[in-house]
Scaffold this motif. Structure first.
Motif, PDB file in Angstrom:
ATOM      1  N   LEU A 208       0.845  -1.196   0.000  1.00  0.00           N
ATOM      2  CA  LEU A 208       0.000   0.000   0.000  1.00  0.00           C
ATOM      3  C   LEU A 208       0.883   1.249   0.000  1.00  0.00           C
ATOM      4  O   LEU A 208       1.885   1.301   0.717  1.00  0.00           O
ATOM      5  CB  LEU A 208      -0.924   0.004   1.214  1.00  0.00           C
ATOM      6  CG  LEU A 208      -1.898  -1.176   1.307  1.00  0.00           C
ATOM      7  CD1 LEU A 208      -2.695  -1.093   2.607  1.00  0.00           C
ATOM      8  CD2 LEU A 208      -2.842  -1.198   0.098  1.00  0.00           C
ATOM      9  N   LEU A 209       0.475   2.235  -0.807  1.00  0.00           N
ATOM     10  CA  LEU A 209       1.272   3.452  -0.951  1.00  0.00           C
ATOM     11  C   LEU A 209       0.368   4.660  -0.730  1.00  0.00           C
ATOM     12  O   LEU A 209      -0.855   4.583  -0.920  1.00  0.00           O
ATOM     13  CB  LEU A 209       1.883   3.538  -2.356  1.00  0.00           C
ATOM     14  CG  LEU A 209       2.849   2.430  -2.794  1.00  0.00           C
ATOM     15  CD1 LEU A 209       2.125   1.160  -3.218  1.00  0.00           C
ATOM     16  CD2 LEU A 209       3.691   2.912  -3.964  1.00  0.00           C
ATOM     17  N   HIS A 210       0.993   5.788  -0.357  1.00  0.00           N
ATOM     18  CA  HIS A 210       0.223   7.025  -0.206  1.00  0.00           C
ATOM     19  C   HIS A 210       1.068   8.222  -0.658  1.00  0.00           C
ATOM     20  O   HIS A 210       2.252   8.284  -0.371  1.00  0.00           O
ATOM     21  CB  HIS A 210      -0.223   7.210   1.247  1.00  0.00           C
ATOM     22  CG  HIS A 210      -1.053   8.438   1.451  1.00  0.00           C
ATOM     23  ND1 HIS A 210      -2.340   8.557   0.954  1.00  0.00           N
ATOM     24  CD2 HIS A 210      -0.778   9.620   2.062  1.00  0.00           C
ATOM     25  CE1 HIS A 210      -2.822   9.744   1.272  1.00  0.00           C
ATOM     26  NE2 HIS A 210      -1.901  10.417   1.939  1.00  0.00           N
ATOM     27  N   ASP A 211       0.429   9.160  -1.371  1.00  0.00           N
ATOM     28  CA  ASP A 211       1.097  10.339  -1.925  1.00  0.00           C
ATOM     29  C   ASP A 211       0.597  11.589  -1.215  1.00  0.00           C
ATOM     30  O   ASP A 211      -0.599  11.892  -1.264  1.00  0.00           O
ATOM     31  CB  ASP A 211       0.791  10.424  -3.436  1.00  0.00           C
ATOM     32  CG  ASP A 211       1.656  11.445  -4.157  1.00  0.00           C
ATOM     33  OD1 ASP A 211       2.348  12.232  -3.487  1.00  0.00           O
ATOM     34  OD2 ASP A 211       1.631  11.456  -5.413  1.00  0.00           O
ATOM     35  N   VAL A 212       1.489  12.311  -0.542  1.00  0.00           N
ATOM     36  CA  VAL A 212       1.115  13.534   0.188  1.00  0.00           C
ATOM     37  C   VAL A 212       1.125  14.760  -0.743  1.00  0.00           C
ATOM     38  O   VAL A 212       0.578  15.804  -0.404  1.00  0.00           O
ATOM     39  CB  VAL A 212       2.065  13.744   1.398  1.00  0.00           C
ATOM     40  CG1 VAL A 212       1.684  14.973   2.213  1.00  0.00           C
ATOM     41  CG2 VAL A 212       2.064  12.512   2.301  1.00  0.00           C
ATOM     42  N   HIS A 213       1.755  14.613  -1.922  1.00  0.00           N
ATOM     43  CA  HIS A 213       1.817  15.714  -2.885  1.00  0.00           C
ATOM     44  C   HIS A 213       2.465  16.970  -2.321  1.00  0.00           C
ATOM     45  O   HIS A 213       1.996  18.085  -2.559  1.00  0.00           O
ATOM     46  CB  HIS A 213       0.422  16.038  -3.431  1.00  0.00           C
ATOM     47  CG  HIS A 213       0.079  15.250  -4.657  1.00  0.00           C
ATOM     48  ND1 HIS A 213       0.802  15.328  -5.808  1.00  0.00           N
ATOM     49  CD2 HIS A 213      -0.896  14.354  -4.898  1.00  0.00           C
ATOM     50  CE1 HIS A 213       0.281  14.532  -6.711  1.00  0.00           C
ATOM     51  NE2 HIS A 213      -0.744  13.910  -6.179  1.00  0.00           N
ATOM     52  N   HIS A 214       3.503  16.803  -1.543  1.00  0.00           N
ATOM     53  CA  HIS A 214       4.338  17.929  -1.058  1.00  0.00           C
ATOM     54  C   HIS A 214       3.618  18.860  -0.091  1.00  0.00           C
ATOM     55  O   HIS A 214       4.002  20.018   0.055  1.00  0.00           O
ATOM     56  CB  HIS A 214       4.857  18.791  -2.219  1.00  0.00           C
ATOM     57  CG  HIS A 214       5.301  18.054  -3.437  1.00  0.00           C
ATOM     58  ND1 HIS A 214       6.582  17.586  -3.601  1.00  0.00           N
ATOM     59  CD2 HIS A 214       4.645  17.703  -4.575  1.00  0.00           C
ATOM     60  CE1 HIS A 214       6.691  16.996  -4.771  1.00  0.00           C
ATOM     61  NE2 HIS A 214       5.533  17.046  -5.388  1.00  0.00           N
ATOM     62  N   ARG A 215       2.560  18.392   0.567  1.00  0.00           N
ATOM     63  CA  ARG A 215       1.706  19.352   1.276  1.00  0.00           C
ATOM     64  C   ARG A 215       2.061  19.586   2.740  1.00  0.00           C
ATOM     65  O   ARG A 215       1.470  20.444   3.378  1.00  0.00           O
ATOM     66  CB  ARG A 215       0.247  18.900   1.196  1.00  0.00           C
ATOM     67  CG  ARG A 215      -0.348  19.041  -0.197  1.00  0.00           C
ATOM     68  CD  ARG A 215      -1.656  18.291  -0.302  1.00  0.00           C
ATOM     69  NE  ARG A 215      -2.241  18.405  -1.624  1.00  0.00           N
ATOM     70  CZ  ARG A 215      -2.829  17.403  -2.266  1.00  0.00           C
ATOM     71  NH1 ARG A 215      -2.896  16.207  -1.721  1.00  0.00           N
ATOM     72  NH2 ARG A 215      -3.346  17.594  -3.466  1.00  0.00           N
ATOM     73  N   GLU A 237       4.863   9.102  -0.056  1.00  0.00           N
ATOM     74  CA  GLU A 237       5.452   9.815  -1.198  1.00  0.00           C
ATOM     75  C   GLU A 237       5.338  11.326  -1.048  1.00  0.00           C
ATOM     76  O   GLU A 237       4.308  11.834  -0.616  1.00  0.00           O
ATOM     77  CB  GLU A 237       4.710   9.360  -2.464  1.00  0.00           C
ATOM     78  CG  GLU A 237       5.094  10.116  -3.728  1.00  0.00           C
ATOM     79  CD  GLU A 237       4.312   9.617  -4.939  1.00  0.00           C
ATOM     80  OE1 GLU A 237       3.775   8.484  -4.881  1.00  0.00           O
ATOM     81  OE2 GLU A 237       4.216  10.358  -5.927  1.00  0.00           O
ATOM     82  N   ASP A 238       6.385  12.038  -1.445  1.00  0.00           N
ATOM     83  CA  ASP A 238       6.390  13.503  -1.478  1.00  0.00           C
ATOM     84  C   ASP A 238       5.773  14.103  -0.213  1.00  0.00           C
ATOM     85  O   ASP A 238       4.872  14.948  -0.270  1.00  0.00           O
ATOM     86  CB  ASP A 238       5.639  14.010  -2.722  1.00  0.00           C
ATOM     87  CG  ASP A 238       6.392  13.716  -4.015  1.00  0.00           C
ATOM     88  OD1 ASP A 238       7.584  13.378  -3.944  1.00  0.00           O
ATOM     89  OD2 ASP A 238       5.783  13.816  -5.093  1.00  0.00           O
ATOM     90  N   ALA A 239       6.284  13.660   0.921  1.00  0.00           N
ATOM     91  CA  ALA A 239       5.743  14.107   2.214  1.00  0.00           C
ATOM     92  C   ALA A 239       5.907  15.610   2.378  1.00  0.00           C
ATOM     93  O   ALA A 239       5.045  16.277   2.933  1.00  0.00           O
ATOM     94  CB  ALA A 239       6.439  13.360   3.350  1.00  0.00           C
ATOM     95  N   VAL A 240       7.037  16.139   1.903  1.00  0.00           N
ATOM     96  CA  VAL A 240       7.264  17.592   1.951  1.00  0.00           C
ATOM     97  C   VAL A 240       7.806  18.039   0.601  1.00  0.00           C
ATOM     98  O   VAL A 240       8.297  17.222  -0.174  1.00  0.00           O
ATOM     99  CB  VAL A 240       8.310  17.965   3.042  1.00  0.00           C
ATOM    100  CG1 VAL A 240       7.807  17.590   4.427  1.00  0.00           C
ATOM    101  CG2 VAL A 240       9.653  17.312   2.766  1.00  0.00           C
TER     102      VAL A 240
END
Ligand code: EZ4
Ligand code: CO
Length: 403
Positions: A208-215, A237-240
């Protein structure tokens, strides 16, 4: 061999693609992807005004020298537009080289290191139950790795959470940027709840994966990482936003949650600190944005020294040509991790005849000489460029934020 002509083809079979086609005096041609989502025409201008004139007459077999000539010779190095242009040229040159050798590209990169390439696909939903339902269906479709995203209750749907909202112009890709609303304090407690329900539904034998989109900020990302640890995610992914690579030190100090970043990177220097300090586990660069086959292979070989694995960005705006090049690199390198794959519209598949194929959660490299992807220019002519933007994000008080 000499380069005799270079054509830039822009078409929108569902979304915009910039394709470079290189012609040679020996009749061999090659193609490359130079698409930058939402900035397509800037790459076209860079290619047509500056790169095409200086490449005519050059030996297409000198892939490394041409890469260095375009990179060092510009004086103004790096940047997404420059590097996408170099990427498009580089892919087309490797296509020609492998055709000249009468071999599939992966053979020139060291041959096969694996038989198939594991992919992950996206599931989004407006609430947790919708996402859980989507993940179950995805699992039934054969996926061994699934990215799950959910909208925040009480806020309008955000990019990446709707059922393919991020994939079509009928969704959230619009002629002018839409403005979304972001609230970190509402998001942070929601994500662990999502993955608790997803694990309950599909068990533990799936990535399982999750993308934070740099937020997030680093300390917020550290909190999320800790809260997600019980659900054993493949990655966060892209946590910051990673302009400040050192920011990842803070996340790393606090959590064993594996981390991935890099889809917006275009050079090895964007990831030097992240890799050498082992602050991440997966590097998300992709052939179209990180310097073509040459740039991608160089970055992955560098990452291998530090136990960091590959994870090429592969949404719909990375064209089937770049996807083809990614698959050759994925197949050839030892430190492969995973390949993102969203699939494409039927029109896109018609426009790019190809030898790679997707089957139940895995991509298979093709055996035709070159990178194995071609462009049908008659199909391309039916789908002219149409302006499209990614959304931007504001906080609830109206302040701009990263998305
Ligand atoms: O936002 O492709 O992991 N995939 C992503 C994508 C990117 C878009 C940017 O053009 O985050 O959806
Ligand atoms: Co992403």
């Amino acid at each position: 061999m000499k380069i005799t002509d270079i054509k830039i083809i822009v078409a929108s079979p569902g979304r915009n693609f910039v394709t470079v086609k290189i012609y040679t005096d020996e009749g061999l041609t090659g193609i490359g992807d130079a698409t930058v989502n939402g900035r397509e025409k800037s790459v076209v201008a860079y290619l047509e005004d500056h790169l095409v004139p200086i490449l005519i007459g050059k030996d297409p077999m000198r892939t490394e020298d041409i890469w260095q000539y375009l990179y060092k010779g510009a004086y103004w190095r790096r940047g997404p537009i420059t590097m996408a242009a170099i990427s498009g040229i580089d892919m087309a040159l490797w296509d020609i080289k492998a055709k000249a050798a009468n071999m599939p590209l992966y053979q020139l990169l060291g041959g096969k290191s694996r038989d198939k390439v594991m992919v992950y696909k996206h599931v989004g939903g407006l609430d947790i139950s919708e996402v859980v339902e989507g993940v179950v269906k995805m699992r039934e479709a054969g996926l061994d790795a699934i990215r799950a995203q959910v909208s925040i209750p009480g806020l309008p749907p955000i990019y990446g959470t709707g059922p393919s909202l991020d994939q079509t112009k009928g969704g959230m890709i619009t002629a002018l940027p839409t403005e979304e609303v972001w609230a970190t304090h509402k998001y942070l407690p929601l994500v662990p709840k999502l993955f608790e329900k997803v694990r309950d539904a599909v068990g533990w034998d799936v990535h399982l994966l999750h993308d934070v989109h740099h937020r997030l900020t680093p300390i917020e990302a550290a909190r999320l990482g800790k809260d997600l640890e019980p659900f054993r995610l493949f990655w966060l992914e892209d946590a910051v936003a990673a302009e400040l690579q050192e920011g990842f030190r803070i996340i790393r100090q606090h959590t064993t949650q594996p981390l991935a970043v890099g889809e917006v990177f275009n050079s090895i220097y964007d990831l030097q600190t992240l890799i050498t300090e082992q602050l991440i586990d997966y590097i998300r660069v992709t052939s179209v944005h990180a310097g073509g086959v040459t740039g991608l292979k160089r970055i992955f070989d560098f990452a291998a020294i530090y136990h960091v694995r590959s994870a090429c960005h592969g949404p719909m705006d990375v064209s089937p040509v770049a996807m083809g090049c990614n698959i050759h690199v994925d197949t050839a390198i030892n430190n492969f991790g995973i390949q993102e794959f969203s699939g494409y519209t039927e029109e896109t598949y018609d426009m790019f005849p190809r030898s790679w194929r997707y089957e139940r959660g895995y991509l298979h490299v093709g055996e035709t000489p070159g990178h194995g992807v071609d462009i049908d220019e008659k199909v391309a002519a039916k789908f002219p460029y149409s302006p499209a933007y990614l959304p931007v994000a504001r906080l609830e008080d109206g302040g701009m934020t990263s998305w």
